[in-house]
Design a protein around this motif. Structure first.
Motif, PDB file in Angstrom:
ATOM      1  N   PHE A  29     -12.593  -6.182  -1.766  1.00  0.00           N
ATOM      2  CA  PHE A  29     -11.366  -5.393  -1.799  1.00  0.00           C
ATOM      3  C   PHE A  29     -10.346  -5.895  -2.815  1.00  0.00           C
ATOM      4  CE2 PHE A  29     -13.080  -4.160   2.302  1.00  0.00           C
ATOM      5  CZ  PHE A  29     -12.849  -2.794   2.297  1.00  0.00           C
ATOM      6  N   LEU A  30     -10.314  -7.190  -3.075  1.00  0.00           N
ATOM      7  CA  LEU A  30      -9.328  -7.717  -4.005  1.00  0.00           C
ATOM      8  C   LEU A  30      -9.826  -7.738  -5.440  1.00  0.00           C
ATOM      9  CD1 LEU A  30      -7.872 -10.681  -1.913  1.00  0.00           C
ATOM     10  CD2 LEU A  30      -6.933  -8.395  -2.199  1.00  0.00           C
ATOM     11  N   PHE A  31     -11.091  -8.094  -5.648  1.00  0.00           N
ATOM     12  CA  PHE A  31     -11.608  -8.257  -6.998  1.00  0.00           C
ATOM     13  C   PHE A  31     -12.391  -7.050  -7.492  1.00  0.00           C
ATOM     14  CE2 PHE A  31     -10.960 -12.586  -5.538  1.00  0.00           C
ATOM     15  CZ  PHE A  31     -10.320 -13.166  -6.618  1.00  0.00           C
ATOM     16  N   PHE A 189     -17.738  -8.509 -15.488  1.00  0.00           N
ATOM     17  CA  PHE A 189     -16.956  -8.902 -14.311  1.00  0.00           C
ATOM     18  C   PHE A 189     -17.484  -8.208 -13.063  1.00  0.00           C
ATOM     19  CE2 PHE A 189     -13.465  -8.235 -11.338  1.00  0.00           C
ATOM     20  CZ  PHE A 189     -12.999  -9.529 -11.168  1.00  0.00           C
ATOM     21  N   MET A 190     -17.743  -6.920 -13.139  1.00  0.00           N
ATOM     22  CA  MET A 190     -18.244  -6.180 -11.980  1.00  0.00           C
ATOM     23  C   MET A 190     -19.653  -6.638 -11.595  1.00  0.00           C
ATOM     24  SD  MET A 190     -15.759  -4.228 -11.087  1.00  0.00           S
ATOM     25  CE  MET A 190     -16.392  -2.930 -10.047  1.00  0.00           C
ATOM     26  N   VAL A 191     -20.475  -6.957 -12.593  1.00  0.00           N
ATOM     27  CA  VAL A 191     -21.829  -7.428 -12.293  1.00  0.00           C
ATOM     28  C   VAL A 191     -21.786  -8.800 -11.623  1.00  0.00           C
ATOM     29  CG1 VAL A 191     -23.996  -8.180 -13.340  1.00  0.00           C
ATOM     30  CG2 VAL A 191     -22.932  -6.060 -14.093  1.00  0.00           C
ATOM     31  N   VAL A 192     -20.955  -9.705 -12.136  1.00  0.00           N
ATOM     32  CA  VAL A 192     -20.859 -11.048 -11.560  1.00  0.00           C
ATOM     33  C   VAL A 192     -20.333 -10.988 -10.128  1.00  0.00           C
ATOM     34  CG1 VAL A 192     -19.657 -13.258 -11.732  1.00  0.00           C
ATOM     35  CG2 VAL A 192     -20.663 -12.231 -13.765  1.00  0.00           C
ATOM     36  N   THR A 193     -19.310 -10.179  -9.870  1.00  0.00           N
ATOM     37  CA  THR A 193     -18.795 -10.057  -8.507  1.00  0.00           C
ATOM     38  C   THR A 193     -19.848  -9.450  -7.567  1.00  0.00           C
ATOM     39  OG1 THR A 193     -17.764  -7.960  -9.169  1.00  0.00           O
ATOM     40  CG2 THR A 193     -16.376  -9.931  -9.158  1.00  0.00           C
TER      41      THR A 193
END
Length: 263
Positions: A29-31, A189-193
């Motif tokens: 929810f935050l990242f 960033f989205m892949v790592v998260t």
């Protein structure tokens, strides 16, 4: 974006999650959600309008864009976030179902009746399986979308120049993506998260299974210890009874009188 609903959902799911689950929710929810809503949509904007090709051939621009971007990143991430967050509602719904059963049971048999669940939010029985299956589903969703993103776009890179020779383009034309470096950063960033969320879900499953196995071993040892105590107490009782019977049946020899001993 309804932030009040999002806050209520976060607090409701956090109430029945483990420590790993709370960290997972915070990252999602935050990242992921906030970065997606606040930044990602603005970075991509109108992708097709910002996609430029050095040709005026009608239809060539649209064909080249559809070839290199068959699905929008933003829409793909929106689907991923929807599919990965919805299973958490199943846990809340299962707890609500338990609470409703408990309420109906009290109405039927009175307030002092035997409770169906010691704690409606405790992960035991069906709720434990619901929670574990939701974790497996989350892992599958994140892994599938990470693979789709890599397969559809042939990697996570955004080249500044793209060569296109699709019909009706008259020849090989050069096409340019707007803000390729910025899009590459947000994609990574989205892949790592997503990978971090997969790791947290795996750790949470291992934690739940290990905790369940430890509780089963503890209950087995406790039952064996109770059985040993019962057997030992029974054997001690039999020994005491046998001693009493033996003392009762043994003949008592009277002591010789003084006169007989003197004579």
């Amino acid at each position: 974006m309804n932030w009040a609903f999002l806050q209520g959902l976060l607090s409701g799911v956090n109430k029945y999650s483990t420590a790993f689950g709370r960290v997972w929710l915070s990252i999602v929810f935050l990242f992921r959600v906030m970065v997606f809503v606040v930044a990602a949509e603005k970075v991509w904007g109108d992708e097709q309008k910002d996609f430029k090709c050095n040709t005026a051939q009608p239809g060539c621009h649209n064909v080249c864009y559809d070839h290199f971007f068959p699905v929008s990143h933003v829409r793909l991430w929106a689907l991923q976030l929807i599919f990965v967050t919805c299973p958490s509602l199943l846990v809340v719904m299962h707890v609500a179902y338990r609470e409703d059963r408990e309420r109906k049971n009290r109405l039927k048999y009175g307030e002092n009746c035997r409770r169906l669940y010691q704690n409606t939010g405790k992960k035991r029985g069906g709720l434990w399986w619901t929670y574990v299956l939701t974790l497996v589903f989350k892992i599958g969703v994140d892994a599938t979308f990470v693979y789709l993103l890599y397969h559809i776009y042939e990697g996570y890179d955004f080249p500044a120049l793209i060569k296109c020779e699709q019909k009706p383009c008259p020849n090989i034309v050069d096409c340019f993506i707007s803000r390729p470096t910025e899009k590459r950063i947000f994609t990574l960033f989205m892949v790592v998260t997503s990978l971090v969320c997969i790791l947290l879900s795996i750790l949470e499953i291992a934690y739940l299974i290990g905790k369940r196995c430890r509780e089963c071993l503890h209950s087995v040892q406790h039952s064996r210890h109770g059985m040993t105590n019962t057997i030992s107490s029974g054997s001690n009782l039999m020994e005491s009874n046998s001693v009493k019977i033996k003392d009762k049946n043994s003949p008592q020899t009277p002591a010789p009188s003084y006169s007989v001993a003197v004579s």
